[in-house]
Motif scaffolding. Structure first.
Motif, PDB file in Angstrom:
ATOM      1  N   VAL A  44      -3.143  -5.235  -0.066  1.00  0.00           N
ATOM      2  CA  VAL A  44      -3.947  -4.071   0.334  1.00  0.00           C
ATOM      3  C   VAL A  44      -4.750  -3.541  -0.840  1.00  0.00           C
ATOM      4  O   VAL A  44      -5.976  -3.425  -0.780  1.00  0.00           O
ATOM      5  CB  VAL A  44      -3.052  -2.965   0.928  1.00  0.00           C
ATOM      6  N   ILE A  67       3.224  -6.449   0.173  1.00  0.00           N
ATOM      7  CA  ILE A  67       2.443  -5.334  -0.362  1.00  0.00           C
ATOM      8  C   ILE A  67       3.298  -4.583  -1.371  1.00  0.00           C
ATOM      9  O   ILE A  67       4.527  -4.737  -1.408  1.00  0.00           O
ATOM     10  CB  ILE A  67       1.967  -4.380   0.760  1.00  0.00           C
ATOM     11  N   CYS A  71       1.732   1.296  -1.510  1.00  0.00           N
ATOM     12  CA  CYS A  71       1.093   1.152  -0.198  1.00  0.00           C
ATOM     13  C   CYS A  71       2.106   1.270   0.932  1.00  0.00           C
ATOM     14  O   CYS A  71       1.792   1.795   2.002  1.00  0.00           O
ATOM     15  CB  CYS A  71       0.370  -0.194  -0.125  1.00  0.00           C
ATOM     16  N   ALA A  72       3.325   0.778   0.688  1.00  0.00           N
ATOM     17  CA  ALA A  72       4.356   0.883   1.721  1.00  0.00           C
ATOM     18  C   ALA A  72       4.764   2.338   1.950  1.00  0.00           C
ATOM     19  O   ALA A  72       4.987   2.761   3.091  1.00  0.00           O
ATOM     20  CB  ALA A  72       5.557   0.040   1.337  1.00  0.00           C
ATOM     21  N   LYS A  75       2.099   4.444   3.999  1.00  0.00           N
ATOM     22  CA  LYS A  75       2.118   4.209   5.447  1.00  0.00           C
ATOM     23  C   LYS A  75       3.509   4.247   6.045  1.00  0.00           C
ATOM     24  O   LYS A  75       3.672   4.130   7.265  1.00  0.00           O
ATOM     25  CB  LYS A  75       1.480   2.852   5.755  1.00  0.00           C
ATOM     26  N   ILE A  82       5.271  -5.128   7.590  1.00  0.00           N
ATOM     27  CA  ILE A  82       4.250  -4.067   7.754  1.00  0.00           C
ATOM     28  C   ILE A  82       4.455  -3.322   9.075  1.00  0.00           C
ATOM     29  O   ILE A  82       3.497  -2.948   9.753  1.00  0.00           O
ATOM     30  CB  ILE A  82       2.809  -4.639   7.663  1.00  0.00           C
ATOM     31  N   ARG A 190      -3.863  -7.359   6.704  1.00  0.00           N
ATOM     32  CA  ARG A 190      -4.589  -6.136   6.327  1.00  0.00           C
ATOM     33  C   ARG A 190      -4.970  -5.318   7.551  1.00  0.00           C
ATOM     34  O   ARG A 190      -4.901  -4.086   7.520  1.00  0.00           O
ATOM     35  CB  ARG A 190      -5.824  -6.507   5.505  1.00  0.00           C
ATOM     36  N   TYR A 193      -1.955  -3.416   8.634  1.00  0.00           N
ATOM     37  CA  TYR A 193      -1.653  -2.271   7.775  1.00  0.00           C
ATOM     38  C   TYR A 193      -2.546  -1.083   8.116  1.00  0.00           C
ATOM     39  O   TYR A 193      -2.074   0.056   8.198  1.00  0.00           O
ATOM     40  CB  TYR A 193      -1.814  -2.665   6.312  1.00  0.00           C
TER      41      TYR A 193
END
Length: 410
Positions: A44, A67, A71-72, A75, A82, A190, A193
Motif C-alpha cells: 500500500v 502490508i 497500514c493495517a 484500516k 486484508i 490494493r 484494502y
C-alpha cells in the motif's frame, strides 16, 4: 510492537509480531514463524517492513504478511488477508455499513504518499485510530463470520498439473485440480484494502438483495420476529417497530425466542420487513430476524367439541348399522369377527363416538333370599309334584331287569 529502526531510513518499520486474524494463523495452536527484517515493501505505502512467514495449519499453505502494521492499524485489517479484524469482512462491506463515515488516510496515488504515511504514523502513535470507536449498522453483524474459515488456507493449484506435466503425484504440496475462471479469481490486494472493485464484497452484498421477502398478499399484516433474547418484552418490540406504522398487537413467545407483531395495514408490515431485513434490530445484543408470518389454517369443524358432522359415505359395500354406514376400518368382520359379533358391535357401539346412547341389554335380576312363608309354599309344590308310592312300584316292576354278570369259569 512496531517501531522505526534508527539505523535505517525514516519510516522503515520493524516489528516483533504480526497483526493477523485467527483464520490466517491456522488451526494449529503451535505456530513457528520466520521473521525477516525489511524483506519486502508494503503493498500500500511501498515502505519496507518486517515480513513474517508461517505455515497456516497442518493442511494449509505457507502465508506471509503483505502490508505494514501502520497500514493495517489505519484500516483495522489483517496484514495477510486484508479483512477486518473484528467482523472478518472485506473493507468495502464494512465501510458501506458506516454510512459514508469511513476514513482513508492512505492515498491511492503515488503523489505525497510519503507525507500521508508520516501523518498515519503520528496518528497511530497517538492512538487516534479511525475505526476504533466507529458505529456500525446492523448489516455488519448480519454478515459477520463468527468462526474461523480455514478453507482460505488451502494450498494453491499446481501450475504443472494444469499443464499436465506434474510428476510428483500425491507428494505434490499443491492442489491437483483445474482452476475455475470466475470473478473471485481476479482479486487485487490494493483494491481490497481501499474498498473498491472487490469481488468478494460484491458477492456478500448480493446476498442481502437475494434475501428479499416475497409479498404474500394484501391480507398479510403479521411480521414474524426471530432470534430474540429470552428476556425480550413487548415494549422492546414496540420501540423497534413503531416507526413503520400503527401496531395492532404484539405477542411474545419467550419459550421459542420469537414474537409476532401485527400491524394495522399491509403496507406498514411490508415496509418494516423491507427495512429490517438489511438492517435488523438488535435486542439484547442479538440481531433479530424478520419475515412474514405464516397464515394460520382455519380450524377443522369436525374437531370442535360439541358438534357432530356427517361423514361421507364409504366407498364400496360396507355393513350398515343403526347409526349409518360403517367405514372399512370400523367393520369388525374384516378383522376375523363372526357375524354375531359384528351384529353385537353394531347394536352396542356407535362408529362416530356415541352420537346416540346405545341400547343396554336387559339385565336379569338376581333372586333374593326366600322368607319363611315362601319356603313353605315351595315345599308344598315339591311334595305335590313328587310321584306316589304305588306309581313308583309299578314303574319298578315294569322296568326290565338287567342280567347279572357272573365271573367266567376258569
Amino acid at each position: 510492537m512496531s517501531y522505526s529502526d534508527p539505523d535505517r531510513q525514516e519510516g522503515w518499520e520493524r516489528a516483533d509480531f504480526p497483526i493477523v486474524c485467527e483464520t490466517c494463523l491456522g488451526d494449529n495452536p503451535y505456530v513457528r514463524m520466520q521473521k525477516i527484517g525489511y524483506d519486502k515493501e508494503c503493498k500500500v505505502c511501498t515502505r519496507p517492513f518486517t515480513v513474517f512467514r508461517w505455515k497456516a495449519g497442518s493442511d494449509g499453505r505457507f502465508k506471509k504478511t503483505e502490508i505494514c502494521q501502520t497500514c493495517a492499524k489505519v484500516k483495522n485489517v489483517c496484514q495477510t488477508c486484508i479483512l477486518d479484524l473484528e467482523f472478518n469482512l472485506p473493507v468495502q462491506v464494512r465501510d458501506a455499513a458506516l454510512g459514508g463515515a469511513a476514513v482513508d488516510l492512505m492515498p491511492q496515488s503515488d503523489a505525497n504518499r510519503g507525507y500521508h504515511a508520516q501523518i498515519a504514523d503520528q496518528r497511530v502513535a497517538q492512538g487516534l485510530l479511525p475505526y476504533h470507536n466507529a458505529q456500525y449498522t446492523n448489516v455488519v453483524h448480519q454478515l459477520a463470520r463468527a468462526e474461523p474459515y480455514y478453507e482460505r488456507n488451502k494450498a494453491r493449484i499446481c501450475s504443472f498439473f494444469v499443464k499436465g506435466t506434474c510428476n510428483r503425484g500425491e507428494l505434490c504440496p499443491y492442489r491437483h485440480e483445474m482452476p475455475k475462471d470466475s470473478e473471485l479469481s481476479h482479486q487485487n490486494l490494493r483494491d481490497r484494502y481501499h474498498g473498491e472493485n472487490d469481488p468478494v464484497a460484491k458477492k456478500l452484498m448480493s446476498k442481502l438483495k437475494d434475501k428479499a421477502k416475497p409479498d404474500p398478499g394484501v391480507d398479510a399484516k403479521v411480521v414474524w420476529v426471530g432470534n430474540l433474547p429470552a428476556d425480550a418484552k413487548e415494549e422492546d418490540l414496540r420501540g423497534q417497530f413503531y416507526a413503520y406504522g400503527e401496531i395492532a398487537s404484539v405477542k411474545v413467545i419467550s419459550s421459542q425466542n420469537i414474537a409476532f407483531v401485527e400491524f394495522s395495514s399491509h403496507d406498514s408490515a411490508k415496509t418494516a420487513i423491507a427495512k429490517l431485513t438489511s438492517n435488523p434490530p438488535v435486542l439484547g445484543g442479538r440481531p433479530a430476524r424478520v419475515d412474514w408470518a405464516k397464515p394460520t389454517k382455519p380450524a377443522d369443524p369436525s374437531h370442535v367439541s360439541g358438534t357432530a358432522t356427517t361423514l361421507p359415505p364409504p366407498v364400496g359395500s360396507a355393513p350398515m348399522g343403526p347409526w349409518g354406514a360403517y367405514y372399512p376400518s370400523m367393520n369388525p368382520q374384516m378383522y376375523g369377527a363372526f357375524p354375531d359379533a359384528q351384529h353385537h358391535y353394531q347394536a352396542s357401539y356407535s362408529p362416530y363416538g356415541y352420537l346416540s346412547s346405545p341400547q343396554q341389554p336387559a339385565q336379569t335380576q338376581r333372586p333374593q333370599a326366600d322368607s319363611g312363608s315362601q319356603k313353605e309354599s315351595k315345599k308344598r309344590k315339591i311334595e305335590s309334584q313328587a310321584p306316589s308310592s304305588s306309581t313308583a312300584t309299578t314303574a319298578t316292576e315294569t322296568a326290565p331287569k338287567r342280567p347279572k354278570v357272573t365271573d367266567a369259569p376258569n
